[in-house]
Each structure stands twice: as structure tokens, then as C-alpha cells.
Design a protein around this motif. Structure first.
Motif, PDB file in Angstrom:
ATOM      1  N   ALA A  76     -14.484  12.157 -14.702  1.00 14.80           N
ATOM      2  CA  ALA A  76     -13.672  10.881 -14.490  1.00 14.80           C
ATOM      3  C   ALA A  76     -14.388   9.551 -15.032  1.00 14.80           C
ATOM      4  O   ALA A  76     -13.797   8.820 -15.534  1.00 14.80           O
ATOM      5  CB  ALA A  76     -13.588  10.750 -12.943  1.00 14.80           C
ATOM      6  N   ASP A  77     -15.875   9.272 -14.976  1.00 14.54           N
ATOM      7  CA  ASP A  77     -16.344   8.346 -15.489  1.00 14.54           C
ATOM      8  C   ASP A  77     -16.366   8.230 -16.937  1.00 14.54           C
ATOM      9  O   ASP A  77     -16.206   7.179 -17.554  1.00 14.54           O
ATOM     10  CB  ASP A  77     -18.043   8.182 -14.953  1.00 14.54           C
ATOM     11  N   LEU A  78     -16.453   9.201 -17.558  1.00 14.70           N
ATOM     12  CA  LEU A  78     -16.584   9.542 -19.011  1.00 14.70           C
ATOM     13  C   LEU A  78     -15.265   9.301 -19.720  1.00 14.70           C
ATOM     14  O   LEU A  78     -14.810   8.460 -20.414  1.00 14.70           O
ATOM     15  CB  LEU A  78     -17.074  10.920 -19.382  1.00 14.70           C
ATOM     16  N   ALA A  79     -14.114   9.655 -18.978  1.00 10.81           N
ATOM     17  CA  ALA A  79     -12.760   9.500 -19.441  1.00 10.81           C
ATOM     18  C   ALA A  79     -12.388   8.172 -19.073  1.00 10.81           C
ATOM     19  O   ALA A  79     -11.716   7.528 -20.265  1.00 10.81           O
ATOM     20  CB  ALA A  79     -11.719  10.222 -18.544  1.00 10.81           C
ATOM     21  N   MET A  80     -12.716   7.466 -18.063  1.00 11.92           N
ATOM     22  CA  MET A  80     -12.432   5.983 -17.888  1.00 11.92           C
ATOM     23  C   MET A  80     -13.208   5.338 -18.843  1.00 11.92           C
ATOM     24  O   MET A  80     -12.409   4.094 -19.585  1.00 11.92           O
ATOM     25  CB  MET A  80     -12.938   5.519 -16.566  1.00 11.92           C
ATOM     26  N   GLU A  81     -14.388   5.490 -19.380  1.00  7.49           N
ATOM     27  CA  GLU A  81     -14.995   4.700 -20.458  1.00  7.49           C
ATOM     28  C   GLU A  81     -14.476   4.914 -21.673  1.00  7.49           C
ATOM     29  O   GLU A  81     -14.249   3.829 -22.303  1.00  7.49           O
ATOM     30  CB  GLU A  81     -16.554   5.267 -20.623  1.00  7.49           C
ATOM     31  N   LYS A  82     -14.083   6.169 -22.147  1.00 10.26           N
ATOM     32  CA  LYS A  82     -13.257   6.030 -23.130  1.00 10.26           C
ATOM     33  C   LYS A  82     -11.886   5.581 -23.195  1.00 10.26           C
ATOM     34  O   LYS A  82     -11.582   5.107 -24.370  1.00 10.26           O
ATOM     35  CB  LYS A  82     -13.039   8.025 -23.483  1.00 10.26           C
ATOM     36  N   ALA A  83     -11.198   5.668 -22.422  1.00  9.84           N
ATOM     37  CA  ALA A  83      -9.814   5.119 -22.054  1.00  9.84           C
ATOM     38  C   ALA A  83     -10.157   3.503 -22.246  1.00  9.84           C
ATOM     39  O   ALA A  83      -9.287   2.826 -22.855  1.00  9.84           O
ATOM     40  CB  ALA A  83      -9.166   5.359 -20.655  1.00  9.84           C
ATOM     41  N   GLN A  84     -11.229   2.974 -21.609  1.00  5.69           N
ATOM     42  CA  GLN A  84     -11.336   1.435 -21.846  1.00  5.69           C
ATOM     43  C   GLN A  84     -11.640   1.049 -23.276  1.00  5.69           C
ATOM     44  O   GLN A  84     -11.163   0.065 -23.728  1.00  5.69           O
ATOM     45  CB  GLN A  84     -12.456   1.007 -20.689  1.00  5.69           C
ATOM     46  N   ALA A  85     -12.521   2.040 -23.901  1.00  4.66           N
ATOM     47  CA  ALA A  85     -12.726   1.834 -25.293  1.00  4.66           C
ATOM     48  C   ALA A  85     -11.293   1.713 -26.268  1.00  4.66           C
ATOM     49  O   ALA A  85     -11.320   0.805 -27.049  1.00  4.66           O
ATOM     50  CB  ALA A  85     -13.785   2.853 -25.670  1.00  4.66           C
ATOM     51  N   VAL A  86     -10.748   2.593 -25.971  1.00  2.00           N
ATOM     52  CA  VAL A  86      -9.384   2.706 -26.669  1.00  2.00           C
ATOM     53  C   VAL A  86      -8.532   1.583 -26.348  1.00  2.00           C
ATOM     54  O   VAL A  86      -8.056   0.870 -27.541  1.00  2.00           O
ATOM     55  CB  VAL A  86      -8.552   3.947 -26.281  1.00  2.00           C
ATOM     56  N   ALA A  87      -8.202   0.908 -25.215  1.00  2.92           N
ATOM     57  CA  ALA A  87      -7.841  -0.054 -24.786  1.00  2.92           C
ATOM     58  C   ALA A  87      -8.274  -1.134 -25.326  1.00  2.92           C
ATOM     59  O   ALA A  87      -7.350  -2.153 -25.985  1.00  2.92           O
ATOM     60  CB  ALA A  87      -7.613  -0.298 -23.330  1.00  2.92           C
ATOM     61  N   ALA A  88      -9.518  -1.285 -25.459  1.00  2.00           N
ATOM     62  CA  ALA A  88     -10.236  -2.684 -25.984  1.00  2.00           C
ATOM     63  C   ALA A  88      -9.951  -2.765 -27.471  1.00  2.00           C
ATOM     64  O   ALA A  88      -9.737  -3.536 -28.199  1.00  2.00           O
ATOM     65  CB  ALA A  88     -11.741  -2.579 -25.758  1.00  2.00           C
ATOM     66  N   ARG A  89     -10.143  -1.345 -28.133  1.00  3.54           N
ATOM     67  CA  ARG A  89      -9.844  -1.440 -29.594  1.00  3.54           C
ATOM     68  C   ARG A  89      -8.315  -1.861 -30.099  1.00  3.54           C
ATOM     69  O   ARG A  89      -8.266  -2.561 -30.993  1.00  3.54           O
ATOM     70  CB  ARG A  89     -10.270   0.067 -30.159  1.00  3.54           C
ATOM     71  N   LEU A  90      -7.542  -1.348 -29.395  1.00  2.23           N
ATOM     72  CA  LEU A  90      -6.111  -1.728 -29.554  1.00  2.23           C
ATOM     73  C   LEU A  90      -6.059  -3.160 -29.366  1.00  2.23           C
ATOM     74  O   LEU A  90      -5.175  -3.768 -29.873  1.00  2.23           O
ATOM     75  CB  LEU A  90      -5.195  -0.557 -28.566  1.00  2.23           C
ATOM     76  N   ALA A  91      -6.392  -3.714 -28.180  1.00  2.00           N
ATOM     77  CA  ALA A  91      -6.365  -5.273 -27.876  1.00  2.00           C
ATOM     78  C   ALA A  91      -6.967  -5.980 -29.182  1.00  2.00           C
ATOM     79  O   ALA A  91      -6.321  -6.972 -29.698  1.00  2.00           O
ATOM     80  CB  ALA A  91      -7.170  -5.562 -26.756  1.00  2.00           C
ATOM     81  N   LYS A  92      -8.037  -5.539 -29.677  1.00  2.00           N
ATOM     82  CA  LYS A  92      -8.681  -6.289 -30.634  1.00  2.00           C
ATOM     83  C   LYS A  92      -7.549  -6.080 -32.195  1.00  2.00           C
ATOM     84  O   LYS A  92      -7.505  -7.270 -32.633  1.00  2.00           O
ATOM     85  CB  LYS A  92     -10.332  -5.410 -31.097  1.00  2.00           C
ATOM     86  N   GLN A  93      -7.163  -4.873 -32.174  1.00  2.00           N
ATOM     87  CA  GLN A  93      -6.406  -4.770 -33.291  1.00  2.00           C
ATOM     88  C   GLN A  93      -5.131  -5.760 -33.348  1.00  2.00           C
ATOM     89  O   GLN A  93      -4.592  -6.428 -34.190  1.00  2.00           O
ATOM     90  CB  GLN A  93      -5.716  -3.400 -33.343  1.00  2.00           C
ATOM     91  N   ARG A  94      -4.325  -5.825 -32.032  1.00  2.00           N
ATOM     92  CA  ARG A  94      -3.336  -6.693 -31.855  1.00  2.00           C
ATOM     93  C   ARG A  94      -3.785  -8.016 -31.976  1.00  2.00           C
ATOM     94  O   ARG A  94      -2.872  -8.943 -32.419  1.00  2.00           O
ATOM     95  CB  ARG A  94      -2.790  -6.545 -30.393  1.00  2.00           C
ATOM     96  N   GLU A  95      -4.971  -8.562 -31.527  1.00  2.00           N
ATOM     97  CA  GLU A  95      -5.503  -9.783 -31.734  1.00  2.00           C
ATOM     98  C   GLU A  95      -5.546 -10.303 -33.212  1.00  2.00           C
ATOM     99  O   GLU A  95      -5.226 -11.216 -33.692  1.00  2.00           O
ATOM    100  CB  GLU A  95      -6.897  -9.777 -31.071  1.00  2.00           C
ATOM    101  N   LEU A  96      -6.108  -9.174 -34.069  1.00  2.00           N
ATOM    102  CA  LEU A  96      -6.377  -9.400 -35.412  1.00  2.00           C
ATOM    103  C   LEU A  96      -4.833  -9.603 -36.393  1.00  2.00           C
ATOM    104  O   LEU A  96      -5.025 -10.215 -37.149  1.00  2.00           O
ATOM    105  CB  LEU A  96      -7.248  -8.349 -36.027  1.00  2.00           C
ATOM    106  N   LEU A  97      -4.250  -8.995 -35.728  1.00  2.00           N
ATOM    107  CA  LEU A  97      -2.575  -8.959 -36.453  1.00  2.00           C
ATOM    108  C   LEU A  97      -1.959 -10.233 -35.958  1.00  2.00           C
ATOM    109  O   LEU A  97      -1.234 -10.853 -36.491  1.00  2.00           O
ATOM    110  CB  LEU A  97      -1.767  -7.528 -36.062  1.00  2.00           C
TER     111      LEU A  97
END
Length: 97
Positions: A76-97
Motif C-alpha cells: 500500500a505504501d509503495l503503491a501510493m508513492e508510485k502513484a503520487q510520482a506518476v501524478a506529479a510527473r503528469l502534472a509537470k508535463q501539463r505545466e510545461l505544455l
């Protein structure tokens, strides 16, 4: 005759242990699947069209959790960390676009 009785007892005990192990394994897999679905639901609005990236991250978290020998404790903790990392990466991509 005594030898057959001993063998039968051993076989019965082995079958009971096998059934108990299988039952525990199925419960563990179900727990991990429920946690995975909860995280997918929680992040579905955040990742939107990139849900496949979230699924990949959760699969990676599950594989890593199984390697620890205690997947129910770390998934659960590992999955949450990875999910948050994906969300952050996608947010950063949207910000750059």
C-alpha cells in the motif's frame, strides 16, 4: 498396517497445511487487489487519459512488494508513492505544455 495409518495421517496433515496455505495466499492476493483498486480510484481523476501509466506503476509496486516476503505490509505504501510520482510527473508535463 501401522505404517499405512502413519502415512494416511501424514497425508491428511499435509493436505490441511496445503489448503491453509492456499487460503492465506488467496486472501493476500485479494487484499493487494483491493488496495490497488482503491488507489486506481483515488488517482483516476488526476491521471485521466494516462491511466495506463498508473497501472504500470502499481504493477511495479506489487512486484517489488512480493520480493520483500511481506507484500501485505509494504504494498500500500509503495503503491501510493508510485502513484503520487506518476501524478506529479503528469502534472509537470501539463505545466510545461
Amino acid at each position: 498396517m501401522k505404517m499405512n495409518t502413519e502415512i494416511n495421517r501424514f497425508n491428511n496433515a499435509t493436505q490441511r497445511v496445503g489448503k491453509a496455505c492456499l487460503s492465506s495466499y488467496r486472501k493476500l492476493v485479494a487484499q493487494i487487489e483491493r488496495a490497488k483498486q482503491a488507489i486506481l480510484t483515488e488517482f483516476s481523476g488526476t491521471v485521466q487519459a494516462q491511466e495506463h501509466l498508473l497501472r504500470l506503476a502499481l504493477n511495479e509496486a506489487e512486484a517489488l512488494a512480493w520480493q520483500t516476503g511481506f507484500p501485505q505490509l509494504v504494498f500500500a505504501d509503495l503503491a501510493m508513492e508510485k502513484a503520487q510520482a506518476v501524478a506529479a510527473r503528469l502534472a509537470k508535463q501539463r505545466e510545461l505544455l
